[in-house]
Design a protein around this motif. Sequence first.
Motif, mmCIF file in Angstrom:
data_model
loop_
_atom_site.group_PDB
_atom_site.id
_atom_site.type_symbol
_atom_site.label_atom_id
_atom_site.label_comp_id
_atom_site.label_asym_id
_atom_site.label_seq_id
_atom_site.Cartn_x
_atom_site.Cartn_y
_atom_site.Cartn_z
ATOM 1 N N VAL A 311 0.849 -1.185 0.000
ATOM 2 C CA VAL A 311 0.000 0.000 0.000
ATOM 3 C C VAL A 311 0.887 1.239 0.000
ATOM 4 O O VAL A 311 1.970 1.242 0.603
ATOM 5 C CB VAL A 311 -0.951 0.011 1.220
ATOM 6 N N ALA A 312 0.458 2.269 -0.695
ATOM 7 C CA ALA A 312 1.231 3.507 -0.786
ATOM 8 C C ALA A 312 1.164 4.260 0.532
ATOM 9 O O ALA A 312 0.110 4.350 1.169
ATOM 10 C CB ALA A 312 0.698 4.374 -1.919
ATOM 11 N N THR A 313 2.300 4.811 0.935
ATOM 12 C CA THR A 313 2.358 5.553 2.203
ATOM 13 C C THR A 313 2.053 7.037 2.029
ATOM 14 O O THR A 313 1.844 7.738 3.016
ATOM 15 C CB THR A 313 3.754 5.410 2.832
ATOM 16 N N GLY A 314 2.084 7.505 0.794
ATOM 17 C CA GLY A 314 1.822 8.922 0.557
ATOM 18 C C GLY A 314 3.056 9.730 0.251
ATOM 19 O O GLY A 314 2.964 10.883 -0.180
ATOM 20 N N ASP A 315 4.236 9.140 0.469
ATOM 21 C CA ASP A 315 5.486 9.857 0.169
ATOM 22 C C ASP A 315 6.207 9.271 -1.034
ATOM 23 O O ASP A 315 7.373 9.566 -1.277
ATOM 24 C CB ASP A 315 6.399 9.848 1.397
ATOM 25 N N GLY A 316 5.509 8.427 -1.789
ATOM 26 C CA GLY A 316 6.096 7.797 -2.966
ATOM 27 C C GLY A 316 6.567 6.387 -2.729
ATOM 28 O O GLY A 316 6.855 5.662 -3.695
ATOM 29 N N SER A 317 6.649 5.987 -1.468
ATOM 30 C CA SER A 317 7.086 4.627 -1.141
ATOM 31 C C SER A 317 5.874 3.771 -0.772
ATOM 32 O O SER A 317 4.734 4.255 -0.743
ATOM 33 C CB SER A 317 8.084 4.652 0.015
ATOM 34 N N HIS A 318 6.120 2.486 -0.471
ATOM 35 C CA HIS A 318 5.053 1.558 -0.146
ATOM 36 C C HIS A 318 5.413 0.733 1.087
ATOM 37 O O HIS A 318 6.590 0.533 1.392
ATOM 38 C CB HIS A 318 4.784 0.604 -1.324
ATOM 39 N N VAL A 319 4.372 0.281 1.770
ATOM 40 C CA VAL A 319 4.526 -0.679 2.857
ATOM 41 C C VAL A 319 4.059 -2.033 2.338
ATOM 42 O O VAL A 319 2.989 -2.144 1.742
ATOM 43 C CB VAL A 319 3.694 -0.269 4.091
ATOM 44 N N PHE A 320 4.865 -3.062 2.570
ATOM 45 C CA PHE A 320 4.589 -4.396 2.049
ATOM 46 C C PHE A 320 4.118 -5.307 3.190
ATOM 47 O O PHE A 320 4.614 -5.212 4.312
ATOM 48 C CB PHE A 320 5.843 -4.974 1.386
ATOM 49 N N SER A 321 3.183 -6.204 2.866
ATOM 50 C CA SER A 321 2.606 -7.091 3.881
ATOM 51 C C SER A 321 2.548 -8.518 3.358
ATOM 52 O O SER A 321 2.348 -8.754 2.163
ATOM 53 C CB SER A 321 1.186 -6.627 4.263
ATOM 54 N N ARG A 322 2.667 -9.465 4.294
ATOM 55 C CA ARG A 322 2.589 -10.884 3.925
ATOM 56 C C ARG A 322 1.165 -11.408 3.985
ATOM 57 O O ARG A 322 0.793 -12.287 3.210
ATOM 58 C CB ARG A 322 3.478 -11.713 4.857
ATOM 59 N N THR A 323 0.374 -10.886 4.932
ATOM 60 C CA THR A 323 -0.978 -11.405 5.135
ATOM 61 C C THR A 323 -1.999 -10.310 4.886
ATOM 62 O O THR A 323 -1.687 -9.109 4.912
ATOM 63 C CB THR A 323 -1.160 -11.930 6.564
ATOM 64 N N ALA A 330 -2.256 -1.766 7.376
ATOM 65 C CA ALA A 330 -1.518 -0.738 6.632
ATOM 66 C C ALA A 330 -2.473 0.196 5.891
ATOM 67 O O ALA A 330 -2.248 1.409 5.824
ATOM 68 C CB ALA A 330 -0.558 -1.398 5.646
ATOM 69 N N VAL A 331 -3.561 -0.372 5.343
ATOM 70 C CA VAL A 331 -4.562 0.456 4.661
ATOM 71 C C VAL A 331 -5.193 1.434 5.640
ATOM 72 O O VAL A 331 -5.368 2.621 5.329
ATOM 73 C CB VAL A 331 -5.628 -0.436 4.000
ATOM 74 N N ARG A 332 -5.548 0.943 6.838
ATOM 75 C CA ARG A 332 -6.156 1.832 7.840
ATOM 76 C C ARG A 332 -5.194 2.947 8.226
ATOM 77 O O ARG A 332 -5.595 4.101 8.391
ATOM 78 C CB ARG A 332 -6.558 1.029 9.080
ATOM 79 N N ARG A 333 -3.915 2.602 8.317
ATOM 80 C CA ARG A 333 -2.931 3.608 8.762
ATOM 81 C C ARG A 333 -2.622 4.622 7.670
ATOM 82 O O ARG A 333 -2.582 5.832 7.952
ATOM 83 C CB ARG A 333 -1.650 2.904 9.199
ATOM 84 N N TYR A 334 -2.402 4.140 6.466
ATOM 85 C CA TYR A 334 -1.883 5.042 5.440
ATOM 86 C C TYR A 334 -2.947 5.577 4.467
ATOM 87 O O TYR A 334 -2.707 6.591 3.820
ATOM 88 C CB TYR A 334 -0.783 4.320 4.633
ATOM 89 N N ILE A 335 -4.071 4.898 4.352
ATOM 90 C CA ILE A 335 -5.098 5.340 3.430
ATOM 91 C C ILE A 335 -6.274 5.969 4.150
ATOM 92 O O ILE A 335 -6.621 7.133 3.927
ATOM 93 C CB ILE A 335 -5.589 4.175 2.545
#
Length: 340
Positions: A311-323, A330-335
Amino acid sequence: MSRRLVAVLMLIVFAIGFAAGALWRAYQCFVTHPIAITDDRLVFDVPRGTALRTLAQRLHEQGVIEHPVYFMALAYLRGAHGRLQAGEYALTRELTPPQLLDLFASGRVIEYRITLVEGWTFRQAVAALDRHEVFNGSRTALAARTDAEIMAELGRPDVHPEGRFFPDTYRFPRHTSALTLLKRALTRMDQILAAEWAQRAANLPLTTPDEALILASIVEKETGLASERPRIAGVFTRRLQRGMRLQTDPTVIYGLGERYDGNIRRADLREPTPYNTYVINGLPPTPIALVGREAIHAALHPEDGEELYFVATGDGSHVFSRTLDEHNQAVRRYILNRAD
């Protein structure tokens, strides 16, 4: 022979010699003195098929040289009369006629440039070409033609144009056609894709170079960070291997076409377009953008790992998840928080 006749003949010989000497001195003055231009730089165009006489006359008419006949004589004496090349040339004050002649024979013409950008669509590339000063106003504007017409003129009548042109900065002289430039970009992509495909990693869920190009275009659109491309390619590779849908927003946007207004709605995610990877299984039917070599390489050398989501963090980078649970957090936090 009378003395008077001898005197007349001697006078004629002397006159001829004097005239020849004066002519030679004038010629030497012509070839050793710089050309006559008032500006520091003059752009001079030599159209294809221009004859030496026509060129010399045009140079004279524009005040560049004083004696067109001398210029023609110089060209024949130097054997350059058959080596003049068409194009636009930058003339500068310090050039002498021999140097000017060498310039015309060298083909060192003025070059223009255009950059086709990674992530552009084919139609964005076409619009950029039509806006360029060399092609702007051309009666053969590309935007007025259909994709099929353009590809037919390029010798690929059954190929969809999206993603088939390599994004790069191209240099070219005036009188180059936009189609010629597209042909260069098309050939360059063929070469790069073939080279990268030949060196691909083993056990990829990709069976053809075309599929690699499609996946690479998605990677290209998902991130602008070079360091993330192999990791994102790894996520998509694992999803394909497990039979999971790719569920990537850039494909949804591409499928919406001109209807996309900057927002993706729930209805858009459910709309069954050929490119909506929330609805279709596997890859879309064609690439969705111009693709750089780094994205192609990433698609063919995905990073190993266990992540299936990002999921995109908003600064051009992404957070990756296994499950899925990690991804939802991550969606709740960053989106969702960002939306609030």
